[in-house]
Motif scaffolding. Structure first.
Motif, PDB file in Angstrom:
ATOM      1  N   VAL A 164       4.922   7.119   1.980  1.00 50.18           N
ATOM      2  CA  VAL A 164       5.006   6.095   3.023  1.00 50.18           C
ATOM      3  C   VAL A 164       4.594   4.774   2.385  1.00 50.18           C
ATOM      4  N   TYR A 165       5.354   3.704   2.682  1.00 47.71           N
ATOM      5  CA  TYR A 165       5.042   2.366   2.186  1.00 47.71           C
ATOM      6  C   TYR A 165       4.565   1.492   3.340  1.00 47.71           C
ATOM      7  N   ARG A 166       3.557   0.651   3.041  1.00 50.44           N
ATOM      8  CA  ARG A 166       3.064  -0.310   4.027  1.00 50.44           C
ATOM      9  C   ARG A 166       3.010  -1.679   3.347  1.00 50.44           C
ATOM     10  N   TYR A 167       3.619  -2.672   3.991  1.00 50.15           N
ATOM     11  CA  TYR A 167       3.666  -4.032   3.466  1.00 50.15           C
ATOM     12  C   TYR A 167       2.827  -4.926   4.347  1.00 50.15           C
ATOM     13  N   ARG A 168       2.116  -5.886   3.725  1.00 52.20           N
ATOM     14  CA  ARG A 168       1.290  -6.827   4.483  1.00 52.20           C
ATOM     15  C   ARG A 168       1.405  -8.217   3.897  1.00 52.20           C
ATOM     16  N   ASP A 202       0.871  -1.175   0.000  1.00 53.74           N
ATOM     17  CA  ASP A 202       0.000   0.000   0.000  1.00 53.74           C
ATOM     18  C   ASP A 202       0.906   1.223   0.000  1.00 53.74           C
ATOM     19  N   ILE A 203       0.461   2.270  -0.681  1.00 55.63           N
ATOM     20  CA  ILE A 203       1.265   3.490  -0.805  1.00 55.63           C
ATOM     21  C   ILE A 203       0.451   4.687  -0.325  1.00 55.63           C
ATOM     22  N   SER A 204       1.124   5.562   0.416  1.00 54.73           N
ATOM     23  CA  SER A 204       0.526   6.817   0.850  1.00 54.73           C
ATOM     24  C   SER A 204       1.389   7.960   0.330  1.00 54.73           C
ATOM     25  N   ASP A 205       0.759   8.987  -0.201  1.00 54.40           N
ATOM     26  CA  ASP A 205       1.477  10.183  -0.649  1.00 54.40           C
ATOM     27  C   ASP A 205       1.174  11.382   0.231  1.00 54.40           C
ATOM     28  N   ASP A 206       0.529  11.132   1.367  1.00 56.83           N
ATOM     29  CA  ASP A 206       0.228  12.232   2.300  1.00 56.83           C
ATOM     30  C   ASP A 206       0.786  11.931   3.696  1.00 56.83           C
TER      31      ASP A 206
END
Length: 142
Positions: free
Chosen positions: A124-128, A85-89
């Protein structure tokens, strides 16, 4: 389920016991178990914000170095995947990217990466991972 079900942890007699918030049962925690009360153990990691003083950063490729190729031959976890998942904020909101395979049994050189993942000023990167497979982290590269 979006959280770990442990309500308490006690270490005694060289074992680690865990109380389940849902059933009230007592279980034994183990580094070799990939289940959480019969369900796949949810593994999640979130990076810190990647910034450059408010300037655009171009993210050409994201690579993960993980212990791959250890999936069971058949059954649960035989086709493990990791989600990005990627966040740009700065981590307020996330959008899903495509999943990547963690490799079948014997694919020890499986490379995990995402190409052309855009630009951002505060990424921000999120891995699951929700599979019944071992996970020993390696390193991340951008």
């Amino acid at each position: 389920q979006d959280h770990w079900r442990a309500s308490w942890i006690v270490k005694c007699y060289d074992r680690t016991y865990v109380g389940d918030t849902i059933s009230g049962n007592i279980g034994l925690m183990s580094a070799t178990s990939y289940k959480d009360w019969g369900n796949p153990l949810i593994r999640e990691a979130t990076s810190g914000a990647i910034t450059n003083e408010g300037k655009w950063i171009y993210h050409d490729k994201l690579s993960l170095s993980l212990d791959v190729g250890n999936a069971p031959l058949i059954g649960d976890g035989s086709a493990p995947e990791i989600m990005l998942d990627i966040s740009d904020d700065g981590g307020v909101t996330f959008r899903a990217k495509s999943n990547r395979s963690l490799g079948a049994t014997g694919q020890y050189l499986k490379e995990i990466h995402w190409d052309r993942i855009g630009r951002s000023k505060e990424r921000v990167y999120r891995y699951r991972c929700f599979q019944y497979v071992p996970r020993r982290p390696g390193q991340r590269a951008l």
